[in-house]
Design an enzyme around this catalytic site. Sequence first.
Site, PDB file in Angstrom:
ATOM      1  N   ALA A  40      -9.171  76.755  23.656  1.00 31.17           N
ATOM      2  CA  ALA A  40      -8.883  75.498  24.543  1.00 31.17           C
ATOM      3  C   ALA A  40     -10.000  74.378  24.076  1.00 31.17           C
ATOM      4  CB  ALA A  40      -9.222  75.815  26.007  1.00 31.17           C
ATOM      5  N   LEU A  41      -9.714  74.086  22.761  1.00 25.42           N
ATOM      6  CA  LEU A  41     -10.891  73.437  21.908  1.00 25.42           C
ATOM      7  C   LEU A  41     -10.881  71.975  22.451  1.00 25.42           C
ATOM      8  CD1 LEU A  41     -10.148  74.831  18.381  1.00 25.42           C
ATOM      9  CD2 LEU A  41     -11.577  75.804  20.209  1.00 25.42           C
ATOM     10  N   HIS A  42     -12.323  71.681  22.335  1.00 29.39           N
ATOM     11  CA  HIS A  42     -12.557  70.060  22.463  1.00 29.39           C
ATOM     12  C   HIS A  42     -13.079  69.824  21.531  1.00 29.39           C
ATOM     13  CE1 HIS A  42     -16.136  71.866  23.979  1.00 29.39           C
ATOM     14  NE2 HIS A  42     -15.547  72.495  24.904  1.00 29.39           N
ATOM     15  N   GLU A  43     -13.674  68.512  21.592  1.00 25.41           N
ATOM     16  CA  GLU A  43     -14.747  67.695  20.694  1.00 25.41           C
ATOM     17  C   GLU A  43     -15.978  68.356  20.260  1.00 25.41           C
ATOM     18  OE1 GLU A  43     -16.272  63.875  21.339  1.00 25.41           O
ATOM     19  OE2 GLU A  43     -14.419  63.267  21.784  1.00 25.41           O
ATOM     20  N   GLY A  44     -16.420  69.102  21.353  1.00 28.18           N
ATOM     21  CA  GLY A  44     -17.613  69.851  21.097  1.00 28.18           C
ATOM     22  C   GLY A  44     -17.397  71.168  20.156  1.00 28.18           C
ATOM     23  N   HIS A  45     -16.287  71.764  20.006  1.00 26.54           N
ATOM     24  CA  HIS A  45     -15.867  72.891  19.400  1.00 26.54           C
ATOM     25  C   HIS A  45     -16.066  72.122  18.023  1.00 26.54           C
ATOM     26  CE1 HIS A  45     -14.333  74.928  23.090  1.00 26.54           C
ATOM     27  NE2 HIS A  45     -14.949  75.792  22.631  1.00 26.54           N
ATOM     28  N   GLY A 155     -22.677  76.713  20.315  1.00 23.63           N
ATOM     29  CA  GLY A 155     -23.121  75.623  21.130  1.00 23.63           C
ATOM     30  C   GLY A 155     -24.312  75.586  21.865  1.00 23.63           C
ATOM     31  N   GLU A 156     -25.218  74.740  21.930  1.00 27.41           N
ATOM     32  CA  GLU A 156     -26.324  74.769  22.799  1.00 27.41           C
ATOM     33  C   GLU A 156     -26.052  74.576  24.232  1.00 27.41           C
ATOM     34  OE1 GLU A 156     -29.085  71.669  21.718  1.00 27.41           O
ATOM     35  OE2 GLU A 156     -29.796  73.082  19.792  1.00 27.41           O
ATOM     36  N   GLN A 192     -19.010  68.611  27.646  1.00 33.52           N
ATOM     37  CA  GLN A 192     -17.755  69.227  27.464  1.00 33.52           C
ATOM     38  C   GLN A 192     -17.698  70.664  27.404  1.00 33.52           C
ATOM     39  OE1 GLN A 192     -16.224  67.449  23.855  1.00 33.52           O
ATOM     40  NE2 GLN A 192     -16.366  65.376  24.651  1.00 33.52           N
TER      41      GLN A 192
END
Length: 293
Positions: A40-45, A155-156, A192
Amino acid sequence: MNSTTEKTVTVLRTRVALQQQVRDWTAAGETVGFVPTMGALHEGHISLVEKAKENASRTITSIFVNPTQFAPGEDFETYPRREAHDLALLAEAGCDVVYMPGVAEMYPDGSVTDVRVNGMSDLLDGIYRPHFFYGVATVVARLFLHAQPDVAVFGEKDFQQLQIIRRMVRDLGFPIRIIGGETRRERDGLAQSSRNLYLSPEERRIAGAMYAALHRASVRLAIGSLPGEVRAEAESHILKAGFKSVDYIALVDPDSLMALADDAPLAQGTNARLLGAGWLGRTRLIDNLSVSR
Ligand code: PAF
């Protein structure tokens, strides 16, 4: 002539195939960057994939919704699964290989070996989701052994997870450099997250209140306000905005995750982490910010 080129990405589904690919790369002098995800990837990934690409010549992203980090009654069954969408994003981002193992590949029949990072896993989110970090450490250790990367990026946004993985890598001597990727935010500051897909339009309107409260709190802490007062005020802002409940607003030492004193201002020169978790309807949102004085 108009033409569109569809980029594709190699998908591997078995440990043996992945390890062979990594051996081939290593023999050719390549280095491997790894981004573990649950899809379920988004820009953050994608920003984590970009970071992996900056730090290694080849990139692997894994997509595996890990059953051992969900408790009965949590959202394992309903966790968003968007394979075609994810593969298109990863191809576009220039990821070399997507590792998509099945459950039996990650947890072979009769598997009884767990990894537990004691102490750090029992604080903060670990109080509310006691199974969670044991499942995360176990699957990440297994993924590391399958992918054998030189660097791995997390991710942080999931700060406690990042620090627990750093600790696991240190304790077990994995020869892997762990890199934290900055949290990507929506325009209103909402971090995100794949779980943002659960929010109704009304909840989405409220969701930015978590970031707003943490940001305001971080500014107050930086000028010497008392942590106890600042934490209480942040919690009250989040509840007033429409969150159903707040699990915690915590100010901790970034390495040990131990709580800092409520009744003394942050000492000059201190770096701390401010973390929050709360429920917006049926969705649990977490976020965190770095605080320094
Ligand atoms: O952050 C996540 O998506 C997961 O916890 C991880 C690290 C991929 C382990 O399943």
